[in-house]
Design a protein around this motif. Structure first.
Motif, mmCIF file in Angstrom:
data_model
loop_
_atom_site.group_PDB
_atom_site.id
_atom_site.type_symbol
_atom_site.label_atom_id
_atom_site.label_comp_id
_atom_site.label_asym_id
_atom_site.label_seq_id
_atom_site.Cartn_x
_atom_site.Cartn_y
_atom_site.Cartn_z
ATOM 1 N N GLY A 1 0.796 -1.227 0.000
ATOM 2 C CA GLY A 1 0.000 0.000 0.000
ATOM 3 C C GLY A 1 0.826 1.273 0.000
ATOM 4 O O GLY A 1 0.311 2.356 0.261
ATOM 5 N N ARG A 2 2.122 1.143 -0.297
ATOM 6 C CA ARG A 2 2.994 2.314 -0.333
ATOM 7 C C ARG A 2 3.679 2.417 -1.691
ATOM 8 O O ARG A 2 3.878 1.400 -2.361
ATOM 9 C CB ARG A 2 4.055 2.217 0.767
ATOM 10 C CG ARG A 2 3.484 2.392 2.155
ATOM 11 C CD ARG A 2 4.285 1.584 3.143
ATOM 12 N NE ARG A 2 3.803 1.719 4.500
ATOM 13 C CZ ARG A 2 2.924 0.886 5.055
ATOM 14 N NH1 ARG A 2 2.410 -0.107 4.371
ATOM 15 N NH2 ARG A 2 2.555 1.069 6.314
ATOM 16 N N ARG A 3 4.043 3.624 -2.043
ATOM 17 C CA ARG A 3 4.671 3.845 -3.332
ATOM 18 C C ARG A 3 5.642 4.999 -3.212
ATOM 19 O O ARG A 3 5.314 6.029 -2.615
ATOM 20 C CB ARG A 3 3.563 4.185 -4.346
ATOM 21 C CG ARG A 3 3.996 4.255 -5.764
ATOM 22 C CD ARG A 3 2.761 4.300 -6.654
ATOM 23 N NE ARG A 3 3.111 4.858 -7.938
ATOM 24 C CZ ARG A 3 2.593 5.963 -8.470
ATOM 25 N NH1 ARG A 3 1.653 6.622 -7.832
ATOM 26 N NH2 ARG A 3 2.992 6.408 -9.635
ATOM 27 N N MET A 4 6.831 4.813 -3.773
ATOM 28 C CA MET A 4 7.835 5.866 -3.744
ATOM 29 C C MET A 4 8.388 6.007 -5.144
ATOM 30 O O MET A 4 8.671 4.999 -5.796
ATOM 31 C CB MET A 4 8.946 5.463 -2.785
ATOM 32 C CG MET A 4 9.834 6.609 -2.421
ATOM 33 S SD MET A 4 11.153 6.032 -1.364
ATOM 34 C CE MET A 4 11.933 7.604 -1.063
ATOM 35 N N LEU A 5 8.558 7.252 -5.568
ATOM 36 C CA LEU A 5 8.899 7.490 -6.963
ATOM 37 C C LEU A 5 9.907 8.626 -7.072
ATOM 38 O O LEU A 5 9.819 9.607 -6.322
ATOM 39 C CB LEU A 5 7.593 7.849 -7.682
ATOM 40 C CG LEU A 5 7.553 8.048 -9.173
ATOM 41 C CD1 LEU A 5 6.171 7.654 -9.678
ATOM 42 C CD2 LEU A 5 7.835 9.482 -9.545
ATOM 43 N N MET B 1 13.143 1.040 4.602
ATOM 44 C CA MET B 1 12.247 1.121 3.460
ATOM 45 C C MET B 1 12.615 0.064 2.424
ATOM 46 O O MET B 1 11.737 -0.572 1.834
ATOM 47 C CB MET B 1 12.326 2.514 2.861
ATOM 48 C CG MET B 1 10.987 3.025 2.413
ATOM 49 S SD MET B 1 11.099 4.716 1.889
ATOM 50 C CE MET B 1 10.288 5.540 3.242
ATOM 51 N N MET C 1 11.152 -3.079 3.586
ATOM 52 C CA MET C 1 9.696 -3.121 3.453
ATOM 53 C C MET C 1 9.292 -3.433 2.015
ATOM 54 O O MET C 1 8.379 -4.205 1.768
ATOM 55 C CB MET C 1 9.096 -1.794 3.882
ATOM 56 C CG MET C 1 7.582 -1.835 3.977
ATOM 57 S SD MET C 1 6.922 -0.211 4.308
ATOM 58 C CE MET C 1 7.476 0.677 2.859
ATOM 59 N N PHE C 2 10.003 -2.837 1.043
ATOM 60 C CA PHE C 2 9.643 -3.036 -0.361
ATOM 61 C C PHE C 2 10.227 -4.331 -0.946
ATOM 62 O O PHE C 2 9.912 -4.694 -2.068
ATOM 63 C CB PHE C 2 10.099 -1.846 -1.207
ATOM 64 C CG PHE C 2 9.259 -0.609 -1.039
ATOM 65 C CD1 PHE C 2 7.915 -0.626 -1.385
ATOM 66 C CD2 PHE C 2 9.794 0.569 -0.544
ATOM 67 C CE1 PHE C 2 7.130 0.515 -1.243
ATOM 68 C CE2 PHE C 2 9.024 1.711 -0.401
ATOM 69 C CZ PHE C 2 7.685 1.678 -0.751
#
Ligand SMILES: [Zn+2]
Ligand SMILES: [Zn+2]
Ligand SMILES: [Zn+2]
Ligand SMILES: [Zn+2]
Lengths: 204, 204
Positions: free
Chosen positions: B151-155, B183, B186-187
């Motif tokens: 449910g997380r997104r980093m760009l 992080m 987590m990913f």
């Protein structure tokens, strides 16, 4: 030993009331479940969600908004799903925090930016969004934080926290937008950093 | 004093050839301009763009690809504008780096992920994209790095570096995707981190 065994038997079969039963919680819990439940019990009083203050206020969810608008008048507010959270003077030394409120979908969100030195000699920025509401309500939303400029773009998307859990753990675990001081300066203008905040409803 | 003045006069009016004139540079430069020009002179030999190696190779741009494919066979390659850069065993201790090649738009890009301890006791990850080409060619492109999951997104979006400038400065200045170890974990799945890489042409 026989006595201890008897006591253990009691502890595993007797149910205790939640410590927030007077606030409305009807749960009955085993001794072993009690602490964990009470930590997340929805009837636990809400604490003041303003970071960096020494405010000791706590009370029911329904009273949080009024507490903020009367006791923390410096917290500005913007309407809309898509706003700019402008943090001013981000170059000032030392730990700092910036807070503002965003109202959309009939809900109030608290945007928090913190500058912290978690690791000695290494300041970083942490940004996260909280809902003034329960965890269950928070799970219906999604937030997006975006930094933009000089041909670069940085984006973070996640579920808002509930102010009931607060943001301390999120910041401690880097479960938020984390960025370096040099990046903050690159994206800022005249010492002011604009963070684009977009709130949306999660698809069911 | 008269002599010094005369020498200064000479220095501000005489033009020197670039030190890479034998490679084809026809520029003539004032003494004061020479160092800066030579640092970015397009005729300066390219160094081996593999991070973390002790490879001392340098040569013309046209020879870089062959050098990589013959001397750095462990660098895998994928075709397409939109690929997944899979970094394996990211939990291994110590500084590490991961490299792979992406081919699209008739060009070759080098994807670099580094784990570094820039600040004592605080490891971070740095990801950046380089074009095997000149700065001018690199400016025609845009790259996007994306982490996704739970449910997380980093760009992160930016212009690729040219391998002529390299990635050391970009990583040093945090002008790249920077993320914390927690992080990364987590990913990641089973210690493997997939970074979505998308390359596109900049609109003119
Ligand atoms: Zn309870
Ligand atoms: Zn308060
Ligand atoms: Zn030159
Ligand atoms: Zn090499």
């Amino acid at each position: 030993n026989i006595r201890n065994l008897a006591m253990e038997k009691v502890a595993t079969t007797i149910f205790f009331p939640c410590r927030y039963s007077q606030n409305g919680c009807h749960q009955r819990l085993l001794h072993t479940e009690k602490t964990e439940h009470e930590e997340t019990c929805e009837y636990r009083p809400y604490q003041c969600p303003c970071p960096g203050t020494v405010c000791k206020w706590h009370g029911p969810l329904e009273a949080v908004l009024q507490h903020l608008t009367t006791q923390h008048k410096s917290v500005t507010s913007l309407q809309g799903e898509d706003i700019v959270f402008l943090a001013t003077d981000i170059h000032l030394p030392g730990a700092c925090d910036w807070v503002m409120m965003q109202t959309c979908f009939g809900c109030n969100f608290l945007l928090v930016l913190e500058k912290q030195e978690k690791h000695e000699g290494h300041q970083q920025f942490f940004a996260v969004v909280q809902l003034i509401g329960t965890r269950k309500q928070a799970e219906q939303f999604q937030y997006r934080l975006e930094l933009n400029g000089h041909g670069r773009r940085m984006l973070w998307e996640a579920t808002p926290r509930s102010i009931h859990e607060g943001v301390t753990a999120a910041i401690q675990n880097n479960d938020c937008l984390v960025f370096e001081t040099s990046m903050a300066h690159m994206f800022s203008e005249n010492g002011n950093l604009g963070i684009n905040v977009t709130i949306s409803k999660r698809r069911p």
